[in-house]
Enzyme design. Structure first.
Site, mmCIF file in Angstrom:
data_model
loop_
_atom_site.group_PDB
_atom_site.id
_atom_site.type_symbol
_atom_site.label_atom_id
_atom_site.label_comp_id
_atom_site.label_asym_id
_atom_site.label_seq_id
_atom_site.Cartn_x
_atom_site.Cartn_y
_atom_site.Cartn_z
ATOM 1 N N HIS A 215 -3.378 -24.213 29.214
ATOM 2 C CA HIS A 215 -2.800 -24.272 27.868
ATOM 3 C C HIS A 215 -1.676 -23.255 27.756
ATOM 4 O O HIS A 215 -1.557 -22.346 28.578
ATOM 5 C CB HIS A 215 -3.846 -23.898 26.803
ATOM 6 C CG HIS A 215 -5.171 -24.557 26.950
ATOM 7 N ND1 HIS A 215 -5.445 -25.813 26.471
ATOM 8 C CD2 HIS A 215 -6.337 -24.123 27.487
ATOM 9 C CE1 HIS A 215 -6.716 -26.131 26.707
ATOM 10 N NE2 HIS A 215 -7.272 -25.114 27.332
ATOM 11 N N TYR B 189 -9.157 -19.897 16.144
ATOM 12 C CA TYR B 189 -8.959 -18.610 16.813
ATOM 13 C C TYR B 189 -7.464 -18.325 16.828
ATOM 14 O O TYR B 189 -6.655 -19.259 16.782
ATOM 15 C CB TYR B 189 -9.534 -18.622 18.240
ATOM 16 C CG TYR B 189 -8.958 -19.696 19.135
ATOM 17 C CD1 TYR B 189 -7.860 -19.451 19.959
ATOM 18 C CD2 TYR B 189 -9.507 -20.979 19.154
ATOM 19 C CE1 TYR B 189 -7.342 -20.443 20.778
ATOM 20 C CE2 TYR B 189 -8.989 -21.973 19.963
ATOM 21 C CZ TYR B 189 -7.902 -21.706 20.772
ATOM 22 O OH TYR B 189 -7.380 -22.697 21.575
ATOM 23 N N ASP C 276 -8.024 -23.608 33.332
ATOM 24 C CA ASP C 276 -8.320 -23.406 31.907
ATOM 25 C C ASP C 276 -7.628 -22.158 31.357
ATOM 26 O O ASP C 276 -7.930 -21.718 30.245
ATOM 27 C CB ASP C 276 -9.831 -23.354 31.641
ATOM 28 C CG ASP C 276 -10.179 -23.364 30.164
ATOM 29 O OD1 ASP C 276 -9.485 -24.061 29.400
ATOM 30 O OD2 ASP C 276 -11.117 -22.660 29.764
HETATM 31 C C1 0GY Z 1 -10.779 -25.514 26.718
HETATM 32 C C2 0GY Z 1 -11.894 -25.141 25.925
HETATM 33 C C3 0GY Z 1 -11.877 -24.587 24.688
HETATM 34 C C4 0GY Z 1 -10.796 -24.573 23.776
HETATM 35 C C5 0GY Z 1 -9.904 -25.538 23.632
HETATM 36 O O1 0GY Z 1 -8.230 -26.634 22.513
HETATM 37 C C6 0GY Z 1 -8.903 -25.627 22.556
HETATM 38 O O2 0GY Z 1 -8.790 -24.708 21.765
HETATM 39 O O3 0GY Z 1 -9.871 -26.552 24.452
HETATM 40 C C7 0GY Z 1 -13.135 -23.998 24.224
HETATM 41 O O4 0GY Z 1 -13.085 -23.104 23.359
HETATM 42 O O5 0GY Z 1 -14.220 -24.394 24.713
HETATM 43 O O6 0GY Z 1 -10.779 -26.582 27.330
HETATM 44 O O7 0GY Z 1 -9.812 -24.792 26.821
#
Ligand code: 0GY
Length: 297
Positions: free
Chosen positions: A33, A49, A248
């Site tokens: 991300h 968050y 991740d």
């Molecule tokens: C991941 C998992 C998480 C978060 C998100 O989009 C997001 O905020 O995917 C998580 O908090 O489990 O895949 O990054």
């Protein structure tokens, strides 16, 4: 926990180790991300968050340090349905990143085409209540029916939801990627109920894929993540043509258990011991989904 002056949290380490494992040239980090930069790309008012900036430069520096070639950037929930931060990172990648968007199901066909032009190749349906307020299955299905050619959907849920989601998943008319294997309890081992249910789903049709990612989230015992390796290795062996791998990074919501990205990479040969399997996991499979126009040698 590392908070900045604005109370924004950091969930990634600034000094990850250099992995011992060297990925094959062309390897794809298929789940990561970007956050912000927030002055340019503000977070959603509904964000659950508020992270510190983790922009494209930091992502690409990590990519190079870990020995990867390409990234698949998945729109993080803190940016809601405003995909500009993800599109910005893709645009700065010199063709080495593509992405997965999160959209308002009422998005127009022209806007979907615009996302395609920007390097998006799928949309994500997030069912984690701690991350999103709403997950309207009927609307998700409608938008899944009018995606640009070649797109897929990414679905994120926890293991206890899989049975209830089966009719919804069965009705999705395009390929599906299951994030983090639907978060199985890895202490159940490879034949436990959670991974058996995932295998049944994978067996139900040939166009469902899964990311064998997030030992740091799934293995509460922490490094060296032996429960994760024991549970996931057989899945990779049995479904070698349908698995993807990702760091991740920047590990949303992991501020109290920040993983070492180098150690995550070093798990790859433990879950995929054969070089041919590693090539499928890191190159062949993600390239089919995200860069189908590139001929992989
Ligand atoms: C991941 C998992 C998480 C978060 C998100 O989009 C997001 O905020 O995917 C998580 O908090 O489990 O895949 O990054």
């Amino acid at each position: 926990m590392s908070l900045d002056a604005n109370g924004r949290v950091r969930s990634w380490t600034l000094d990850s180790s250099k992995p011992r494992y060297v990925p094959p040239p062309g390897a794809v980090d298929a789940h990561c991300h970007v956050f912000g930069p927030a002055v340019e790309f503000p977070f959603s008012p509904n964000a659950k968050y508020l992270p510190q900036d983790a922009g494209p430069e930091a992502l690409f520096a990590l990519r190079d340090r870990l020995g990867f070639t390409r990234n698949v950037i998945v729109q993080a929930s803190c940016h809601g349905t405003d995909n500009r931060a993800t599109l910005n990172a893709i645009a700065k990648s010199a063709g080495r990143a593509r992405g997965v968007a999160v959209v308002d199901p009422a998005i127009s066909d022209a806007e979907l085409e615009g996302l395609d032009q920007g390097g998006i190749r799928g949309i994500r349906f997030n069912f984690l209540k701690r991350l999103v307020d709403d997950a309207p299955k009927d609307k998700f299905l409608e938008v899944a029916k009018r995606l640009p050619a070649g797109w897929h959907v990414v679905v994120y849920f926890e293991a206890d939801l899989l049975e209830a989601l089966r009719p919804f998943l069965d009705a999705i008319p395009v390929p599906i990627i299951i994030d983090h294997m639907g978060r199985p309890d890895v202490t159940q081992g490879p034949g436990g109920a959670d991974l058996r249910a995932l295998r049944q789903l994978l067996d139900s049709r040939g166009d469902i894929w899964t990311k064998v990612s997030c030992p740091d989230r799934l293995d509460a015992a922490g490094p060296p993540y032996d429960d994760f390796v024991a549970a996931v290795g057989p899945l990779v062996e049995d479904y070698g043509d349908r698995v993807l791998w990702g760091t991740d990074w920047p590990h949303p919501n992991m501020e109290s258990r920040i993983p070492d990205d180098g150690a995550l990479v070093d798990l790859i040969p433990r879950i995929a011991p054969a070089p041919e399997l590693q090539r499928k996991l890191l190159i062949g499979n993600p390239m089919k989904l995200y860069w189908p126009e590139v001929i992989v040698p």
